[in-house]
Design an enzyme around this catalytic site. Sequence first.
Site, short mmCIF file in Angstrom:
data_model
loop_
_atom_site.label_atom_id
_atom_site.label_comp_id
_atom_site.label_asym_id
_atom_site.label_seq_id
_atom_site.Cartn_x
_atom_site.Cartn_y
_atom_site.Cartn_z
N SER A 81 0.81 -1.22 0.00
CA SER A 81 0.00 0.00 0.00
C SER A 81 0.84 1.26 0.00
CB SER A 81 -0.94 -0.01 1.21
OG SER A 81 -1.85 -1.08 1.12
N ALA A 287 7.63 2.63 6.40
CA ALA A 287 7.45 3.61 7.47
C ALA A 287 6.27 3.35 8.40
CB ALA A 287 7.31 5.01 6.86
N HIS A 434 -5.49 -10.25 4.88
CA HIS A 434 -4.30 -10.56 5.68
C HIS A 434 -4.59 -11.53 6.82
CE1 HIS A 434 -1.17 -8.24 3.87
NE2 HIS A 434 -1.77 -7.08 4.04
N HIS A 501 0.35 -10.11 0.31
CA HIS A 501 0.01 -9.51 -0.98
C HIS A 501 0.43 -10.46 -2.10
CE1 HIS A 501 0.56 -5.32 1.10
NE2 HIS A 501 -0.50 -5.98 1.52
#
Length: 559
Positions: A81, A287, A434, A501
């Site tokens: 993402s 991050a 997930h 993913h």
Amino acid sequence: MGSSGDAWKLKDHPKLPKGKTVAVIVLDGWGEAKPNEFNAIHVAETPVMYSLKNGAPEKWRLIKAHGNAVGLPTEDDMGNSEVGHNALGAGRIFAQGAKLVDLALASGKIYEGEGFKYVKECFEKGTLHLIGLLSDGGVHSRLDQVQLLLKGAAKHGAKRIRVHALTDGRDVLDGSSVGFMETLENSLAQLREKGIDAQVASGGGRMYVTMDRYENDWDVVKRGWDAQVLGEAPHKFKDPVEAVKKLRQEPNANDQYLAPFVIVDDNGKPVAAILDGDAVVTFNFRADRMVMLAKALEYENFDKFDRVRVPKIRYAGMLQYHGELQLPSHYLVSPPEIARHSGEYLVRNGVRTFACSETVKFGHVTFFWNGNRSGYFNEKLEEYVEIPSDSGITFNVKPKMKALEIAERTRDAILSGKFDQVRVNLPNGDMVGHTGDIKATIEACKSADEAVKMILEAIEQVGGIYLVTADHGNAEDMVKRNKKGEPALDKNGNIQILTSHTCEPVPIAIGGPGLAPGVRFRQDLPTGGLANVAATFMNLHGSEAPSDYEPSLIEVVDN
């Protein structure tokens, strides 16, 4: 390019008008794969997305959302993402965290920078603590980078090293934590043979220990703080591999939610808490799931939980995790510099913008979309709305998440007439995918589809245009596959569920009553990717994209 008004001025598109409301909808974790029982999107029978695909073939196509198309090192690297929204917003492809770290490690420049020199000051008398995700998933971290960092730190003077390892099971298979911990232990053993005091100090599952994001659940970070900094955890072991094996035997245990543990010596004392004079490096390159820990480590005035003890340390991130907050203030590798992104261009050209998602993806339609930059470009022209996510649960418990609320707020924004562009992220396919719960993911996809319907109905009412796409794959293939493409089985003959993913392409569809006649997807960009989307929606706003942007995916054919 400078920042003067003329420099930011976008040229008018020669064939497409201005003044249409454009909805940019990002379905998180929504790729395109073969229809089968493990394709939650297919099983869900999502009528809206199905109609977009089959109703107007010239206005639907697939684009790349992984590997080089989003700035990742290899074509085997699945998208995520963060890099997906960077590419969607930037309109260009930038080398991303993983690639930047690879280059810095390969060249040795990582050890020449200010960040490493800063933590190196503690090597003589203190301990170097490495905290992060133990995984080869390549989404948040990579084990081979950690191994290189361990060797490099030892070579450059680290005498005492402790690793605080978070198990994955989300970007890689559940159960892979044992193998990763064994690999790490082998690397540490090699250092010990050279006289370096190197050990694993603590651990826990990423979704239960440390790696929360967007301040959704500070208890997750506190559990990590207690184990890593204070050396306190409900489970104590002498061996980290044994720790992972034993904790995985607990009822309902999995790698993502493994209970926190500390490693103790023969006297039952932790092999390392974080103390005054120590150095800390968080080695994740992504991050979003490091920001909260970085705040706890760095902020003097911190009130999210009782830290009990705040050691005087030298702390650096692998990268800087938050540019606006300058957090952390020291880092080993500089993050990608993304300027002149689409959000700022549109605002500087008077495009009134609305952005919305729920907490778990709010930062993606704002911070990551805007080139790793927080805040508004112009508060008079922008509104960002965050819908609070459910906290304290796994999302398969409530797979609808906040899709309806996001759609309602977006619908209202469209109908208000106050905005020229609305952009939203619907997280369901990714966040529920997930969990590995296929039944719940099917429900999640249905909810996301219903949300898209509500937004498109509003676009219909105002005579606007829609662009629907995704940031990466997930829900479309929820089983690990062998080299033949068949579902892979574990040693007990059970199908191995995939929670990560994928590298599948993602759809993009355009339409709406405001779309000019003759607009269709070009046929000469077969390898188009997420970075091509910005120029595309700039065109839909009646403007040409900057010349250095990846080309638009659309063309106008005279009828």
